[in-house]
Design a protein around this motif. Sequence first.
Motif, PDB file in Angstrom:
ATOM      1  N   ALA A 294       0.864  -1.188   0.000  1.00 23.52           N
ATOM      2  CA  ALA A 294       0.000   0.000   0.000  1.00 23.52           C
ATOM      3  C   ALA A 294       0.891   1.225   0.000  1.00 23.52           C
ATOM      4  O   ALA A 294       1.802   1.333   0.833  1.00 23.52           O
ATOM      5  CB  ALA A 294      -0.898   0.010   1.234  1.00 23.52           C
ATOM      6  N   THR A 295       0.632   2.138  -0.909  1.00 22.02           N
ATOM      7  CA  THR A 295       1.398   3.379  -0.979  1.00 22.02           C
ATOM      8  C   THR A 295       0.455   4.560  -0.890  1.00 22.02           C
ATOM      9  O   THR A 295      -0.563   4.607  -1.582  1.00 22.02           O
ATOM     10  CB  THR A 295       2.184   3.472  -2.300  1.00 22.02           C
ATOM     11  OG1 THR A 295       3.082   2.365  -2.387  1.00 22.02           O
ATOM     12  CG2 THR A 295       2.992   4.759  -2.341  1.00 22.02           C
ATOM     13  N   MET A 296       0.796   5.486  -0.017  1.00 17.00           N
ATOM     14  CA  MET A 296       0.026   6.717   0.078  1.00 17.00           C
ATOM     15  C   MET A 296       0.974   7.898   0.119  1.00 17.00           C
ATOM     16  O   MET A 296       2.126   7.760   0.533  1.00 17.00           O
ATOM     17  CB  MET A 296      -0.910   6.683   1.281  1.00 17.00           C
ATOM     18  CG  MET A 296      -0.259   6.516   2.596  1.00 17.00           C
ATOM     19  SD  MET A 296      -1.320   5.628   3.778  1.00 17.00           S
ATOM     20  CE  MET A 296      -0.920   3.926   3.406  1.00 17.00           C
TER      21      MET A 296
ATOM     22  N   LEU B 123       3.797   6.245  13.870  1.00 14.12           N
ATOM     23  CA  LEU B 123       4.465   5.233  13.053  1.00 14.12           C
ATOM     24  C   LEU B 123       5.928   5.570  12.819  1.00 14.12           C
ATOM     25  O   LEU B 123       6.820   4.746  13.062  1.00 14.12           O
ATOM     26  CB  LEU B 123       3.751   5.087  11.707  1.00 14.12           C
ATOM     27  CG  LEU B 123       2.305   4.577  11.755  1.00 14.12           C
ATOM     28  CD1 LEU B 123       1.701   4.582  10.358  1.00 14.12           C
ATOM     29  CD2 LEU B 123       2.240   3.205  12.384  1.00 14.12           C
ATOM     30  N   ILE B 124       6.166   6.769  12.325  1.00 16.21           N
ATOM     31  CA  ILE B 124       7.526   7.099  11.927  1.00 16.21           C
ATOM     32  C   ILE B 124       7.671   8.617  11.793  1.00 16.21           C
ATOM     33  O   ILE B 124       6.715   9.310  11.438  1.00 16.21           O
ATOM     34  CB  ILE B 124       7.874   6.365  10.610  1.00 16.21           C
ATOM     35  CG1 ILE B 124       9.375   6.188  10.420  1.00 16.21           C
ATOM     36  CG2 ILE B 124       7.235   7.010   9.407  1.00 16.21           C
ATOM     37  CD1 ILE B 124       9.732   5.125   9.409  1.00 16.21           C
ATOM     38  N   LEU B 125       8.828   9.124  12.120  1.00 17.15           N
ATOM     39  CA  LEU B 125       9.161  10.540  11.949  1.00 17.15           C
ATOM     40  C   LEU B 125      10.331  10.629  10.988  1.00 17.15           C
ATOM     41  O   LEU B 125      11.313   9.879  11.126  1.00 17.15           O
ATOM     42  CB  LEU B 125       9.529  11.158  13.301  1.00 17.15           C
ATOM     43  CG  LEU B 125       9.964  12.630  13.345  1.00 17.15           C
ATOM     44  CD1 LEU B 125       9.631  13.228  14.705  1.00 17.15           C
ATOM     45  CD2 LEU B 125      11.460  12.804  13.072  1.00 17.15           C
TER      46      LEU B 125
ATOM     47  N   ARG C   2       8.044   2.031   4.975  1.00 18.75           N
ATOM     48  CA  ARG C   2       9.118   2.817   4.352  1.00 18.75           C
ATOM     49  C   ARG C   2       8.546   4.202   4.053  1.00 18.75           C
ATOM     50  O   ARG C   2       7.506   4.336   3.415  1.00 18.75           O
ATOM     51  CB  ARG C   2       9.585   2.148   3.073  1.00 18.75           C
ATOM     52  CG  ARG C   2      10.599   2.964   2.271  1.00 18.75           C
ATOM     53  CD  ARG C   2      11.068   2.191   1.046  1.00 18.75           C
ATOM     54  NE  ARG C   2      11.793   3.048   0.125  1.00 18.75           N
ATOM     55  CZ  ARG C   2      11.295   3.497  -1.031  1.00 18.75           C
ATOM     56  NH1 ARG C   2      10.081   3.175  -1.417  1.00 18.75           N
ATOM     57  NH2 ARG C   2      12.023   4.256  -1.813  1.00 18.75           N
ATOM     58  N   VAL C   3       9.246   5.210   4.523  1.00 15.84           N
ATOM     59  CA  VAL C   3       8.818   6.585   4.299  1.00 15.84           C
ATOM     60  C   VAL C   3       9.894   7.307   3.512  1.00 15.84           C
ATOM     61  O   VAL C   3      11.083   7.150   3.785  1.00 15.84           O
ATOM     62  CB  VAL C   3       8.582   7.301   5.649  1.00 15.84           C
ATOM     63  CG1 VAL C   3       8.432   8.800   5.445  1.00 15.84           C
ATOM     64  CG2 VAL C   3       7.348   6.742   6.334  1.00 15.84           C
TER      65      VAL C   3
ATOM     66  N   SER D 139       5.983   9.993   1.028  1.00 18.82           N
ATOM     67  CA  SER D 139       5.174   8.808   0.773  1.00 18.82           C
ATOM     68  C   SER D 139       5.377   7.804   1.885  1.00 18.82           C
ATOM     69  O   SER D 139       6.436   7.743   2.514  1.00 18.82           O
ATOM     70  CB  SER D 139       5.540   8.174  -0.579  1.00 18.82           C
ATOM     71  OG  SER D 139       6.855   7.630  -0.514  1.00 18.82           O
ATOM     72  N   LEU D 140       4.330   7.045   2.146  1.00 14.90           N
ATOM     73  CA  LEU D 140       4.378   5.945   3.107  1.00 14.90           C
ATOM     74  C   LEU D 140       4.048   4.672   2.355  1.00 14.90           C
ATOM     75  O   LEU D 140       2.997   4.576   1.708  1.00 14.90           O
ATOM     76  CB  LEU D 140       3.362   6.162   4.225  1.00 14.90           C
ATOM     77  CG  LEU D 140       3.140   4.984   5.184  1.00 14.90           C
ATOM     78  CD1 LEU D 140       4.397   4.688   5.995  1.00 14.90           C
ATOM     79  CD2 LEU D 140       1.961   5.259   6.125  1.00 14.90           C
ATOM     80  N   LEU D 141       4.948   3.721   2.442  1.00 14.06           N
ATOM     81  CA  LEU D 141       4.744   2.416   1.819  1.00 14.06           C
ATOM     82  C   LEU D 141       4.616   1.374   2.916  1.00 14.06           C
ATOM     83  O   LEU D 141       5.467   1.297   3.803  1.00 14.06           O
ATOM     84  CB  LEU D 141       5.925   2.064   0.906  1.00 14.06           C
ATOM     85  CG  LEU D 141       6.031   0.615   0.411  1.00 14.06           C
ATOM     86  CD1 LEU D 141       4.896   0.296  -0.549  1.00 14.06           C
ATOM     87  CD2 LEU D 141       7.383   0.371  -0.260  1.00 14.06           C
ATOM     88  N   ILE D 142       3.553   0.608   2.859  1.00 10.47           N
ATOM     89  CA  ILE D 142       3.390  -0.540   3.751  1.00 10.47           C
ATOM     90  C   ILE D 142       3.558  -1.784   2.894  1.00 10.47           C
ATOM     91  O   ILE D 142       2.782  -2.010   1.948  1.00 10.47           O
ATOM     92  CB  ILE D 142       1.998  -0.564   4.414  1.00 10.47           C
ATOM     93  CG1 ILE D 142       1.708   0.756   5.128  1.00 10.47           C
ATOM     94  CG2 ILE D 142       1.892  -1.728   5.401  1.00 10.47           C
ATOM     95  CD1 ILE D 142       0.281   0.872   5.639  1.00 10.47           C
TER      96      ILE D 142
END
Lengths: 115, 114
Positions: free
Chosen positions: B19-21, B46-48, B62-63, B73-76
């Motif tokens: 999933a990518t947003m 989640l992440i900074l 992965r950001v 982008s945030l990739l799950i």
Amino acid sequence: EPEVTQTPSHQVTQMGQEVILRCVPISNHLYFYWYRQILGQKVEFLVSFYNNEISEKSEIFDDQFSVERPDGSNFTLKIRSTKLEDSAMYFCASNRAGGPQETQYFGPGTRLLVL
Amino acid sequence: SQQGEEDPQALSIQEGENATMNCSYKTSINNLQWYRQNSGRGLVHLILIRSNEREKHSGRLRVTLDTSKKSSSLLITASRAADTASYFCATDVLTTDSWGKLQFGAGTQVVVTP
């Protein structure tokens, strides 16, 4: 792992009543925040607090709102005379220090319903 | 102007897919943080990623951050049904007089079906 806690989890009140929302930030954190999220909308910043005073507040945070750190552990948000439009989820957050590397940790929220 | 707008607004995928947003913002930032929110619940960090960083990983997350395009982008990867949630980006806007005022986007609703 330390976490931010908030009480109560839900509060129902009548319009015009005062409510106090309570938060216990993570113990070694120095910066505290309140945000709110009206149902279906974005999370909005209300106020930041450091060294026993407000650092910044949004236009939402009018004279009906106040914050306090009454002791070494609690951080409260008071709404003096609630309005219907104050119904929202209120989140407390904290971080250890100011700075670009600092994660903000959020509590689970208090869902406020004003009738 | 609105800071921190996510795209897409909603995403439906099968378990095991990625999933990518994306998140776009308008002003200079100190950092950008991604949060997850299960329906009606609290915000889970989640992440900074700091403004001088380009990519960060945390487990299956992965950001990326492109400050020239003002986007992240945030990739799950290998998504699971438990990843079903709303995902928000929040920017800590660079100002001269304060830290930590996060500005949130409207979020991406992700549904992962088994």
